[in-house]
Enzyme design. Structure first.
Site, mmCIF file in Angstrom:
data_model
loop_
_atom_site.group_PDB
_atom_site.id
_atom_site.type_symbol
_atom_site.label_atom_id
_atom_site.label_comp_id
_atom_site.label_asym_id
_atom_site.label_seq_id
_atom_site.Cartn_x
_atom_site.Cartn_y
_atom_site.Cartn_z
ATOM 1 N N LYS A 225 -11.324 41.079 66.849
ATOM 2 C CA LYS A 225 -11.877 39.701 67.038
ATOM 3 C C LYS A 225 -11.020 38.930 67.218
ATOM 4 O O LYS A 225 -9.708 38.801 66.446
ATOM 5 C CB LYS A 225 -12.630 39.881 66.002
ATOM 6 C CG LYS A 225 -13.306 37.679 65.656
ATOM 7 C CD LYS A 225 -14.152 37.964 65.235
ATOM 8 C CE LYS A 225 -14.782 36.306 64.886
ATOM 9 N NZ LYS A 225 -15.714 36.341 63.525
ATOM 10 N N LYS B 122 -14.964 41.652 70.461
ATOM 11 C CA LYS B 122 -15.161 39.318 70.967
ATOM 12 C C LYS B 122 -14.348 39.320 71.160
ATOM 13 O O LYS B 122 -13.603 39.722 70.509
ATOM 14 C CB LYS B 122 -15.770 39.108 68.835
ATOM 15 C CG LYS B 122 -16.862 38.229 69.352
ATOM 16 C CD LYS B 122 -16.952 38.249 68.033
ATOM 17 C CE LYS B 122 -17.571 36.880 68.113
ATOM 18 N NZ LYS B 122 -17.456 36.750 66.448
#
Ligand code: PBG
Length: 327
Positions: A199, A252
């Site tokens: 992330k 992500k």
């Protein structure tokens, strides 16, 4: 003298829609898509998210209806984000059995049965008054290990309310292990973990912070989320999470990190998910609204590209719409 003609003509296989369909290398199916949904406590009507046209903060009722529509379209899963009525320093609404996500889970679990997979984002930023993903020390830094205890407790609350898959998104070190231990200790050995392993500290999350009302009140997330410059670090994060018991891993954002998606896909043997985040959604919606791009084609191209890069599962705010188109 005959002219020199090309021996190979790749265009032959592109000539008709039927030929193109026959030789397509990537096929997106409704079941590959996961819909992120927001449910807000204490509102009477669903509220549109200004920076994400078509996305709502749901009431329990409107959530049920929209989840039903997603399941009917064949969407593979939905992932819930809660927006509590009251926030505090420790995010106590996050693991309250009567917290908004737990209430929504109980509703949806009985309503939807096995029609789609019920998943939950597991973090504190939507629940803390300071908007950070963890518990803070006196000097305003995130206390990694104190935060792990909170995550473990949230995992239990979500599992008990009916979440089949918890998705820790806070990027604390050791979060997957702490959650797995807590779940197993309470008998929730069947609750799966979709780790937000990779992330990035991304500007593409901007509109989400409106939707989930979780902008940090000071500072940013760059001491725990990753530097966009790095990819070796992503492999390290993924391998650590698998060691700690992750069942699936996620990258992500998606669109700007397709190289990372591919690298992760080539490295691991578990399902890989990628999250097409709020900023990716907002950019396409905004340009389409101005008439600068073809909305539907751009949406489908963006989703196909994420799948082609190696994501088995794609989280997207267009999940229901795309599933209807594909189904
Ligand atoms: C953290 C979380 C965020 C997103 C998903 N989970 C925000 C953040 O890390 O700042 C962003 C999703 C999106 O932008 O669509 N709970």
């Amino acid at each position: 003298m005959s002219a020199q003609f090309p021996v190979a003509r790749p265009r032959r296989l592109r000539r008709t829609p039927a030929l193109r369909r026959l030789v397509a290398e990537t096929r997106l199916a409704p079941a590959d898509l996961v819909l992120p949904m927001f449910v807000k406590e204490g509102i009477a009507e669903p509220q549109p998210v200004a920076s994400m046209p078509g996305v709502f903060q749901h009431t329990l009722d409107s959530l049920r209806k929209a989840a039903h529509e997603a399941a009917e379209a064949g969407v593979g899963g939905i992932i819930l984000f809660g927006v509590p009525a009251a926030k505090d320093g420790t995010g106590s609404a996050a693991d309250d059995p009567d917290g908004i996500v737990q209430r929504a889970l109980r509703d949806l679990a009985s309503d939807l049965g096995d029609a789609t997979v019920l998943m939950t984002d597991l973090c504190l930023d939507e629940y803390t008054d300071h908007g950070h993903c963890g518990i803070l020390t006196g000097s305003g830094e995130i206390d990694n290990d104190a935060t792990l205890e909170r995550y473990a407790s949230i995992a239990l609350a979500q599992a008990e309310a009916g979440s089949a898959v918890v998705g820790p998104s806070g990027m604390m070190d050791g979060q997957v292990g702490a959650i797995r231990t807590a779940l197993d200790g309470a008998g929730h050995t069947d609750t799966a973990i979709l780790a937000y392993s990779v992330k990035y500290a991304s500007a593409y999350y901007g509109p989400f912070r409106d939707a989930a009302e979780c902008a940090p009140q000071f500072g940013d997330r760059s001491t725990h989320q990753q530097d966009p410059a790095n990819t070796d670090e992503s492999i390290r994060e993924v391998l650590l999470d698998l060691d700690e018991g992750a069942d699936m891993v996620m990258v992500k954002p998606a669109g700007a990190y397709l190289d990372v998606v591919r690298r992760v896909r080539d490295t691991v043997d578990v399902p890989v998910a990628a999250y097409q985040v709020s900023g990716e959604y907002a950019m396409i919606e905004a340009a389409a609204e101005k008439g600068w791009i073809d909305r539907e084609r751009t949406i489908m191209e963006s989703l196909t590209s994420i799948h082609r890069a190696g994501a088995d599962i794609v989280l997207t705010y267009w999940a229901t719409e795309a599933a209807r188109r594909l189904g």
